[in-house]
Design a protein around this motif. Sequence first.
Motif, PDB file in Angstrom:
ATOM      1  N   ARG A 141      53.925  27.635  20.945  1.00 36.63           N
ATOM      2  CA  ARG A 141      53.548  27.344  22.321  1.00 36.63           C
ATOM      3  C   ARG A 141      52.117  26.837  22.406  1.00 36.63           C
ATOM      4  O   ARG A 141      51.319  27.045  21.483  1.00 36.63           O
TER       5      ARG A 141
ATOM      6  N   GLY B  44      49.048  26.206  25.800  1.00 38.51           N
ATOM      7  CA  GLY B  44      48.878  26.391  27.227  1.00 38.51           C
ATOM      8  C   GLY B  44      47.431  26.338  27.667  1.00 38.51           C
ATOM      9  O   GLY B  44      46.512  26.182  26.856  1.00 38.51           O
TER      10      GLY B  44
ATOM     11  N   ARG C 223      44.801  28.527  30.328  1.00 35.45           N
ATOM     12  CA  ARG C 223      44.576  29.672  31.213  1.00 35.45           C
ATOM     13  C   ARG C 223      43.141  29.611  31.706  1.00 35.45           C
ATOM     14  O   ARG C 223      42.246  29.111  31.011  1.00 35.45           O
TER      15      ARG C 223
ATOM     16  N   TRP D 146      47.747  30.467  34.762  1.00 36.03           N
ATOM     17  CA  TRP D 146      48.312  30.420  33.413  1.00 36.03           C
ATOM     18  C   TRP D 146      49.432  29.379  33.394  1.00 36.03           C
ATOM     19  O   TRP D 146      50.376  29.456  34.184  1.00 36.03           O
ATOM     20  N   LEU D 147      49.309  28.405  32.515  1.00 36.75           N
ATOM     21  CA  LEU D 147      50.343  27.393  32.290  1.00 36.75           C
ATOM     22  C   LEU D 147      50.670  27.380  30.809  1.00 36.75           C
ATOM     23  O   LEU D 147      49.774  27.214  29.982  1.00 36.75           O
ATOM     24  N   GLU D 148      51.953  27.571  30.455  1.00 39.57           N
ATOM     25  CA  GLU D 148      52.313  27.733  29.044  1.00 39.57           C
ATOM     26  C   GLU D 148      53.601  26.982  28.718  1.00 39.57           C
ATOM     27  O   GLU D 148      54.620  27.137  29.397  1.00 39.57           O
ATOM     28  N   ASN D 149      53.534  26.166  27.683  1.00 39.05           N
ATOM     29  CA  ASN D 149      54.660  25.351  27.236  1.00 39.05           C
ATOM     30  C   ASN D 149      55.187  25.855  25.905  1.00 39.05           C
ATOM     31  O   ASN D 149      54.426  26.226  25.017  1.00 39.05           O
TER      32      ASN D 149
ATOM     33  N   ASP E  11      61.533  21.892  30.182  1.00 42.28           N
ATOM     34  CA  ASP E  11      60.510  22.136  31.200  1.00 42.28           C
ATOM     35  C   ASP E  11      59.118  22.032  30.583  1.00 42.28           C
ATOM     36  O   ASP E  11      58.872  22.551  29.487  1.00 42.28           O
TER      37      ASP E  11
ATOM     38  N   PHE F 165      56.194  23.410  31.529  1.00 42.69           N
ATOM     39  CA  PHE F 165      55.597  24.736  31.398  1.00 42.69           C
ATOM     40  C   PHE F 165      56.704  25.775  31.577  1.00 42.69           C
ATOM     41  O   PHE F 165      56.696  26.597  32.507  1.00 42.69           O
TER      42      PHE F 165
ATOM     43  N   ARG G  85      57.565  28.329  29.683  1.00 42.96           N
ATOM     44  CA  ARG G  85      57.323  29.729  29.322  1.00 42.96           C
ATOM     45  C   ARG G  85      56.703  30.493  30.489  1.00 42.96           C
ATOM     46  O   ARG G  85      57.207  31.532  30.892  1.00 42.96           O
ATOM     47  N   GLN G  86      55.615  29.963  31.030  1.00 43.95           N
ATOM     48  CA  GLN G  86      54.988  30.595  32.183  1.00 43.95           C
ATOM     49  C   GLN G  86      54.268  29.530  33.004  1.00 43.95           C
ATOM     50  O   GLN G  86      53.752  28.553  32.455  1.00 43.95           O
ATOM     51  N   ALA G  87      54.217  29.741  34.308  1.00 37.82           N
ATOM     52  CA  ALA G  87      53.450  28.882  35.205  1.00 37.82           C
ATOM     53  C   ALA G  87      53.144  29.681  36.466  1.00 37.82           C
ATOM     54  O   ALA G  87      54.031  29.888  37.293  1.00 37.82           O
TER      55      ALA G  87
END
Length: 400
Positions: free
Chosen positions: A68, A70, A72, A86-89, A103, A105, A107-109
């Motif tokens: 991943r 991202g 933060r 937090w933006l995580e790809n 998608d 991001f 994992r998390q956005a």
Amino acid sequence: MLLKVRYVAAAAAMLMAGAAHAQSSVTLFGLIDTGVVYQNNARVTPSSGTSPGASSFSLQSGNVFTSRWGLRGTEDLGGGLSAIFWLENGFNVANGTFKNGGDLFGRQAWVGLHSDQYGTVTLGRQYDFLVDFVAPLSATGSGFGGNLATHVFDNDNLNNDLRLNNSVKFSSASYGGFKAGAMYAFSGEAGNFSNNSAYSLGASYAYGPFNFGAGYLQINRTAQPALANATGAVSTGDGDALTTGGDQQIYGAGAQYKFGKSSVGVVWTHSVTDNITGVLQGGSTSTGALVGTSMKFDNFEVNGRYFVRPDFSLGASYTYTTGQFSGASKGFTSASPHWNQVMAQADYSFSQRTDVYLEGVYQRVSGGNGNSAFDASVYTLDPSAGNEQVVIAVGMKHRF
């Protein structure tokens, strides 16, 4: 004298600007994990035309932790309050493609506010409290064994395959070692507030070397495909759903004891899906793979990790999973499968950011009543053509 005052004023302004800049930050972060994987008895037909059940070697991404990258960040708003994001790809190192259905991001956005005194409120695509409070006590997920140590089908989401869209989440500050949290994920569907909505609750407590955690997740959805809400709390387009069908409940608890960097832990989780139509197997959730009135799982795990030296650790886990499937139609008969899974790992760190690992998993399932959905299956690899499977991975992780 006037010139000196101007110099002093200019210097003070520069210092203040520097202080203000130091109070805000944006960080690029990431992790790359890849290695060579051996698996036996894969459910594929060899080119020779013989029966399915071939062995294979392959390059696989994310054997322990999903690769991943991202961004933060935080901005100090004063008075112990800060804005955070937090933006995580997630991506596949082997071919460079995105994970999570493509998608950006996936994992998390999320974005939110953090208070040193009260806790944190965040809004966006986020993890539930089983991931936050129970998974760290397990070998899978954020534990040392990671993805390959996943409980069968990741039925309890301790390997954080599932994220909740459209969610509002509150996580408290620590009060004498105690934390708690609650979150709600909106369905977003006009006139049907509960169709594909979800909520989660959790708590944790740390006392000296002991850590305890518990979590609950409820997903509300209809089992009728024509009425499914694909853009609700649990997306059906990103490949992250653990099951398809009707309502789903997951809850569990765990405990861990630490001595130095080493640890031992125990975890129990329970999950049930009503009117089930599919499970997460072989990297995707296939509708129609398992059709019944309900599917229940109970997972019992014991794990331990010991640091032989500060840069070398040995770890292992044993998970016993019981299942209860109530068949409904299309030839899917009821069954009471149970799985035995053993994971062992050796990890050597070159530095705080780079390490290499050797990890193996053995899984055996009984009582599947001839249903191929209950063949042995480890993480997202090709399921077994029978009731046993061995997986061995040699790889490298690098953090940045």
